[in-house]
Design a protein around this motif. Sequence first.
Motif: not given
Length: 348
Positions: A109-138
Amino acid sequence: LKTYMRAWANCWEGRAEKPNFKARFRTRASIDIPQGRDLRIKRINRRWGQVWVPMVGLVRFRWTKDLPGVTKSSPAGRVTGARLVKDTLGWHIVFRTETLVDEPKPHTGPGVGVDVGITKPLALSDGSFRDHDEWLRPKEAERLRRLERTRERQKQHRKPGEKTSNRLRRTNRLIAGYRARAKRRTLDWQHKTTTGIADLFGVVGVEALKITNMVKSAKGTIEEPGKNVAQKRGLNRSISDEAWGRTVTLLEYKLTDRGGHLVKVPAPNTSKRCHACGFITEGNRESQAVFVCKNKTCGWSGNADTNGSCNIETATKHQTPQDIAGVRTWSLSQWAGRETSTTHPVAL
């Protein structure tokens, strides 16, 4: 002592890092059963099995996965031991197994860079993100907040050395239940997300972060008090909630199982450097989410986490040996100004 000696042996032989001190109140209660032959595992029906626990006797457990050497449909192998673990949900049994695994083929498979953060938990160098909702409902988060306020009020009526009241114990159990629920949802999202990344990419680059130093308190001392202590406390809490270290650990062993590789690159300047021209300055990152290059001949602007992941990818290409990289495509040249978002909601 046997487990402790094995941990040091793994460290000396280069299979693991040296063992760290673990305080009793910060670790789960567990009982180890070192010998697999003492377990006498037997499957009663489709949903239940029984096991022999020394000095306890036969104990039933919920059957959730086939065990090698016990069920006919499982691969060849054997059970070498078990461990009883207690958490908020109660007692669980974890079996140690030994099976023969084929050497994985190299991941193409291809190579990619992954940046961890808070506003975006995982940002990939192909321009995509891996987001999630809040862990607990309101409603769950509001209930947890009220329980924490109730606990502090109940603590005020408890004198030093006095026995904990039943009401305070019940409040602590409810708080622990909500926090355990959030942790299980976190782990579920991390497993699913890292599995998807490991299946798609052959080489993944991440920052070599020292998370322990990043979450240190800023309160300082009496002589030299810290600044922005409350803001730093909130940032530390957000970093701990994302569990960056566990994400990298899951990603590392899943890539290894699939023939891929995880490369850790130095962290300095990955968020300040423009990936398009290489210009570094403090003013490039206008906010937590926006990056604008101050180089007049460049002027690139976009998501700050995506820019950091592109810098990580560039550093990964320089550190990846040619025999590992092979003929591999990298997402940096494919990105070229487009930005997409893939949202993965947490499984509840």
